[in-house]
Structures are given as structure tokens and as C-alpha cells.
Design a protein around this motif. Structure first.
Motif, PDB file in Angstrom:
ATOM      1  N   ALA A  45       0.758  -1.241  -0.057  1.00  0.00           N
ATOM      2  CA  ALA A  45       0.055  -0.045  -0.126  1.00  0.00           C
ATOM      3  C   ALA A  45       0.721   1.308  -0.057  1.00  0.00           C
ATOM      4  O   ALA A  45       0.482   2.369  -0.381  1.00  0.00           O
ATOM      5  CB  ALA A  45      -0.881   0.094   1.294  1.00  0.00           C
ATOM      6  N   MET A  46       1.975   1.124   0.606  1.00  0.00           N
ATOM      7  CA  MET A  46       2.781   2.285   0.420  1.00  0.00           C
ATOM      8  C   MET A  46       4.076   2.234  -0.560  1.00  0.00           C
ATOM      9  O   MET A  46       4.632   3.444  -0.965  1.00  0.00           O
ATOM     10  CB  MET A  46       3.623   2.278   1.776  1.00  0.00           C
ATOM     11  CG  MET A  46       2.834   2.435   2.948  1.00  0.00           C
ATOM     12  SD  MET A  46       3.784   1.909   4.574  1.00  0.00           S
ATOM     13  CE  MET A  46       3.981   0.175   4.588  1.00  0.00           C
ATOM     14  N   GLY A  47       3.678   1.584  -1.721  1.00  0.00           N
ATOM     15  CA  GLY A  47       4.566   1.652  -2.849  1.00  0.00           C
ATOM     16  C   GLY A  47       5.136   0.053  -2.997  1.00  0.00           C
ATOM     17  O   GLY A  47       4.508  -0.881  -3.513  1.00  0.00           O
ATOM     18  N   TYR A  48       6.474  -0.083  -2.597  1.00  0.00           N
ATOM     19  CA  TYR A  48       7.092  -1.318  -2.437  1.00  0.00           C
ATOM     20  C   TYR A  48       8.237  -1.588  -1.597  1.00  0.00           C
ATOM     21  O   TYR A  48       8.478  -0.637  -1.001  1.00  0.00           O
ATOM     22  CB  TYR A  48       7.371  -1.629  -3.902  1.00  0.00           C
ATOM     23  CG  TYR A  48       8.832  -1.056  -4.355  1.00  0.00           C
ATOM     24  CD1 TYR A  48      10.033  -1.315  -4.024  1.00  0.00           C
ATOM     25  CD2 TYR A  48       8.786   0.156  -4.864  1.00  0.00           C
ATOM     26  CE1 TYR A  48      11.101  -0.618  -4.390  1.00  0.00           C
ATOM     27  CE2 TYR A  48       9.863   0.963  -5.190  1.00  0.00           C
ATOM     28  CZ  TYR A  48      11.203   0.468  -4.936  1.00  0.00           C
ATOM     29  OH  TYR A  48      12.217   1.324  -5.402  1.00  0.00           O
ATOM     30  N   ILE A  49       8.601  -2.623  -1.151  1.00  0.00           N
ATOM     31  CA  ILE A  49       9.745  -2.920  -0.585  1.00  0.00           C
ATOM     32  C   ILE A  49      10.594  -3.803  -1.247  1.00  0.00           C
ATOM     33  O   ILE A  49      10.249  -4.555  -1.792  1.00  0.00           O
ATOM     34  CB  ILE A  49       9.355  -3.286   0.946  1.00  0.00           C
ATOM     35  CG1 ILE A  49       8.539  -4.935   0.905  1.00  0.00           C
ATOM     36  CG2 ILE A  49       8.586  -2.478   1.813  1.00  0.00           C
ATOM     37  CD1 ILE A  49       8.168  -5.562   2.171  1.00  0.00           C
ATOM     38  N   VAL A 142      15.909   2.228  10.046  1.00  0.00           N
ATOM     39  CA  VAL A 142      14.985   3.276   9.837  1.00  0.00           C
ATOM     40  C   VAL A 142      15.553   4.788  10.192  1.00  0.00           C
ATOM     41  O   VAL A 142      15.227   5.783   9.753  1.00  0.00           O
ATOM     42  CB  VAL A 142      13.603   2.865  10.686  1.00  0.00           C
ATOM     43  CG1 VAL A 142      12.869   4.225  10.602  1.00  0.00           C
ATOM     44  CG2 VAL A 142      13.099   1.393  10.101  1.00  0.00           C
ATOM     45  N   SER A 143      16.323   4.736  11.276  1.00  0.00           N
ATOM     46  CA  SER A 143      16.661   6.233  11.841  1.00  0.00           C
ATOM     47  C   SER A 143      17.789   6.713  10.896  1.00  0.00           C
ATOM     48  O   SER A 143      17.902   7.971  10.603  1.00  0.00           O
ATOM     49  CB  SER A 143      17.240   5.919  13.174  1.00  0.00           C
ATOM     50  OG  SER A 143      16.426   5.651  14.419  1.00  0.00           O
ATOM     51  N   GLY A 144      18.588   5.657  10.430  1.00  0.00           N
ATOM     52  CA  GLY A 144      19.646   6.259   9.261  1.00  0.00           C
ATOM     53  C   GLY A 144      19.137   6.731   8.198  1.00  0.00           C
ATOM     54  O   GLY A 144      19.676   7.850   7.583  1.00  0.00           O
ATOM     55  N   TYR A 145      17.898   6.112   7.660  1.00  0.00           N
ATOM     56  CA  TYR A 145      17.389   6.711   6.356  1.00  0.00           C
ATOM     57  C   TYR A 145      16.681   7.970   6.546  1.00  0.00           C
ATOM     58  O   TYR A 145      16.475   8.647   5.739  1.00  0.00           O
ATOM     59  CB  TYR A 145      16.571   5.600   5.639  1.00  0.00           C
ATOM     60  CG  TYR A 145      17.444   4.533   4.670  1.00  0.00           C
ATOM     61  CD1 TYR A 145      18.105   5.289   3.600  1.00  0.00           C
ATOM     62  CD2 TYR A 145      17.773   3.438   5.185  1.00  0.00           C
ATOM     63  CE1 TYR A 145      19.025   4.355   3.057  1.00  0.00           C
ATOM     64  CE2 TYR A 145      18.556   2.252   4.412  1.00  0.00           C
ATOM     65  CZ  TYR A 145      19.309   3.096   3.366  1.00  0.00           C
ATOM     66  OH  TYR A 145      20.019   2.329   2.546  1.00  0.00           O
ATOM     67  N   TYR A 146      16.255   8.185   7.745  1.00  0.00           N
ATOM     68  CA  TYR A 146      15.404   8.916   8.265  1.00  0.00           C
ATOM     69  C   TYR A 146      16.158  10.544   8.219  1.00  0.00           C
ATOM     70  O   TYR A 146      16.151  11.587   7.607  1.00  0.00           O
ATOM     71  CB  TYR A 146      14.561   9.249   9.487  1.00  0.00           C
ATOM     72  CG  TYR A 146      14.115  10.462   9.999  1.00  0.00           C
ATOM     73  CD1 TYR A 146      12.837  10.911   9.554  1.00  0.00           C
ATOM     74  CD2 TYR A 146      14.546  11.329  10.878  1.00  0.00           C
ATOM     75  CE1 TYR A 146      12.322  12.108   9.805  1.00  0.00           C
ATOM     76  CE2 TYR A 146      14.382  12.653  11.259  1.00  0.00           C
ATOM     77  CZ  TYR A 146      13.160  13.031  11.016  1.00  0.00           C
ATOM     78  OH  TYR A 146      12.385  14.075  11.026  1.00  0.00           O
ATOM     79  N   ASN A 166       9.923   1.815   5.677  1.00  0.00           N
ATOM     80  CA  ASN A 166      11.446   1.482   6.041  1.00  0.00           C
ATOM     81  C   ASN A 166      11.294   0.486   7.204  1.00  0.00           C
ATOM     82  O   ASN A 166      12.188  -0.667   7.135  1.00  0.00           O
ATOM     83  CB  ASN A 166      12.069   2.652   6.587  1.00  0.00           C
ATOM     84  CG  ASN A 166      12.556   3.444   5.174  1.00  0.00           C
ATOM     85  OD1 ASN A 166      12.594   3.132   4.130  1.00  0.00           O
ATOM     86  ND2 ASN A 166      12.892   4.718   5.425  1.00  0.00           N
ATOM     87  N   VAL A 167      10.386   0.621   8.028  1.00  0.00           N
ATOM     88  CA  VAL A 167      10.344  -0.373   9.171  1.00  0.00           C
ATOM     89  C   VAL A 167       9.779  -1.851   8.606  1.00  0.00           C
ATOM     90  O   VAL A 167      10.319  -2.711   8.917  1.00  0.00           O
ATOM     91  CB  VAL A 167       9.172   0.111  10.192  1.00  0.00           C
ATOM     92  CG1 VAL A 167       8.933  -1.074  11.162  1.00  0.00           C
ATOM     93  CG2 VAL A 167       9.834   1.319  10.892  1.00  0.00           C
ATOM     94  N   LEU A 168       8.850  -1.832   7.791  1.00  0.00           N
ATOM     95  CA  LEU A 168       8.322  -2.919   7.004  1.00  0.00           C
ATOM     96  C   LEU A 168       9.375  -3.612   6.304  1.00  0.00           C
ATOM     97  O   LEU A 168       9.549  -4.896   6.575  1.00  0.00           O
ATOM     98  CB  LEU A 168       7.219  -2.745   6.417  1.00  0.00           C
ATOM     99  CG  LEU A 168       6.830  -3.874   5.672  1.00  0.00           C
ATOM    100  CD1 LEU A 168       5.874  -4.842   6.268  1.00  0.00           C
ATOM    101  CD2 LEU A 168       5.231  -3.420   4.444  1.00  0.00           C
ATOM    102  N   GLN A 169      10.092  -2.740   5.762  1.00  0.00           N
ATOM    103  CA  GLN A 169      11.153  -3.472   4.669  1.00  0.00           C
ATOM    104  C   GLN A 169      12.212  -4.207   5.730  1.00  0.00           C
ATOM    105  O   GLN A 169      12.563  -5.183   5.237  1.00  0.00           O
ATOM    106  CB  GLN A 169      11.949  -2.145   3.791  1.00  0.00           C
ATOM    107  CG  GLN A 169      12.973  -2.610   2.947  1.00  0.00           C
ATOM    108  CD  GLN A 169      13.195  -1.627   2.063  1.00  0.00           C
ATOM    109  OE1 GLN A 169      12.605  -1.331   0.909  1.00  0.00           O
ATOM    110  NE2 GLN A 169      14.349  -0.753   2.293  1.00  0.00           N
ATOM    111  N   ALA A 170      12.982  -3.404   6.565  1.00  0.00           N
ATOM    112  CA  ALA A 170      13.877  -4.075   7.363  1.00  0.00           C
ATOM    113  C   ALA A 170      13.385  -5.388   8.251  1.00  0.00           C
ATOM    114  O   ALA A 170      14.009  -6.193   8.511  1.00  0.00           O
ATOM    115  CB  ALA A 170      14.210  -2.844   8.536  1.00  0.00           C
ATOM    116  N   ALA A 171      12.028  -5.197   8.716  1.00  0.00           N
ATOM    117  CA  ALA A 171      11.431  -6.336   9.168  1.00  0.00           C
ATOM    118  C   ALA A 171      11.141  -7.469   8.547  1.00  0.00           C
ATOM    119  O   ALA A 171      11.750  -8.627   8.905  1.00  0.00           O
ATOM    120  CB  ALA A 171      10.073  -6.027  10.023  1.00  0.00           C
TER     121      ALA A 171
END
Length: 200
Positions: A45-49, A142-146, A166-171
Motif C-alpha cells: 500500500a505504501m509503494g514497494y519494499i 529506519v533512523s539512518g534513512y530518516y 522502512n520499518v516494514l522493509q527491514a522487518a
């Protein structure tokens, strides 16, 4: 004297063979990180991971520190360059290297604890400290990319919208790492991993 020379020669050949295997494996993992980041994408829903983070963490399990850092950092950085996002490459390089170092710090802790005969708490066969390492790796990523997006765009509000993705992707990457590594460590390849759960 002849026997000594033979022994030395055999040892030298063995070291060269080991070094060749390490370099080949590092090159393969670097390529897999790049390929997984660039082409293995899951729409949402947010694009892709992408699945690159899973292979970065897998490199941390398979390879020694400097080789894992190279595979994770360079592989992900090359994916940024290939995808036309070269401005992100230096940030990605650092973020992925630190990501590798975070989890390997816990891998070393678990290995040392096991070698001292101490109890290793596990959840479904996975050491709790390993799972905690993945959580920290996710938070760091997540923090690094923010921070990276804030500096690149000059806007510290807009990057908040990318945090859930980013959370979803790393998880997802962490879950893939566990599933793949659990499977591989049951094979002959698993005996050469940097981090081996079977020894804990």
C-alpha cells in the motif's frame, strides 16, 4: 627437510584455497545484495519494499566482519547507483555497514557465551539476543534513512512518511534472514558460517 617443505606447501595451498572461497563468497553476497535490492521487490500500500536488507543480514551470518561489511555496504550502495539514486549511495554504504556490525556484535556475544558454557535463552530455536539484534538493526536502519533523507532533501518533516515503509522493509528482511539461514545451516554450507546457531 623434504617433509617440512611438503607440509609448508600443503598449508600454503590450503590457505590460498580458503582465501579464494572467502573472496568468491564475498563477491557472490555483494552481487546478491545488489540484485535483491534492485529487482526483488514486493508491492504494498505504501509503494514497494525490496529484499536487500535480508541479504545484508544474511551476509553478516555467513561472512566475517570485514567481508560482511563489504558485501552489505557495497552491494546496497551499488544498487543505489544502478537505480539512479547515486546521492544515496554514501549514506547507504554507512547504514548497511553499521547494520552488519550491530548484529555481529550480538553474534559474537552469543558465541562467546556458549563457549563459556552459559545458558542461551531461545524463542522457537532462535536465541533471544539474536532477535533483539535484528530489532536494533531495524531501528538503526529506519533512523539512518530518516536522517539521510532529512539532509538530502533539507526537509525533516517529509521523511516521516517513509518511516512505516522502512520499518516494514527491514522487518521483512530480518524474517527472510532467519528463514534462509535456518535452512542453509542444515546443509554442508552451514558448517562454514561465521555465526552458527547449532554451536550455541
Amino acid at each position: 627437510m623434504i617433509e617440512i617443505n611438503k607440509h609448508t606447501s600443503g598449508s600454503s595451498r590450503s590457505e590460498k584455497s580458503d582465501n579464494t572461497l572467502i573472496f568468491v563468497t564475498t563477491a557472490m553476497m555483494t552481487a546478491m545484495v545488489m540484485i535483491a535490492t534492485t529487482f526483488f521487490k514486493i508491492p504494498n500500500a505504501m509503494g514497494y519494499i525490496h529484499l536487500g536488507d535480508g541479504f545484508v543480514l544474511l551476509a553478516a551470518i555467513i561472512l566475517q566482519k570485514k567481508y560482511a561489511c563489504f558485501a552489505g555496504g557495497v552491494g546496497a550502495g551499488l544498487a543505489d547507483i544502478y537505480g539512479g539514486y547515486a546521492v544515496w549511495a554514501p549514506w547507504t554504504l554507512v547504514i548497511k555497514i553499521v547494520m552488519v556490525l550491530i548484529v555481529q556484535l550480538f553474534f559474537d556475544f552469543l558465541t562467546k557465551r556458549a563457549s563459556n558454557g552459559k545458558h542461551i535463552a531461545k524463542i522457537a530455536g532462535i536465541p533471544f539476543a539474536e532477535l533483539f539484534a535484528y530489532v536494533l538493526a531495524v531501528l538503526w536502519t529506519v533512523s539512518g534513512y530518516y536522517i539521510a533523507q532529512g539532509f538530502i532533501s533539507g526537509n525533516w518533516i517529509a521523511p516521516v512518511a517513509d518511516v512505516p515503509g522502512n520499518v516494514l522493509q527491514a522487518a521483512v528482511g530480518s524474517i527472510i534472514t532467519i528463514l534462509v539461514s535456518v535452512t542453509l545451516e542444515k546443509t554442508s554450507l552451514g558448517r562454514s558460517f561465521y555465526y552458527r546457531r547449532s554451536t550455541l
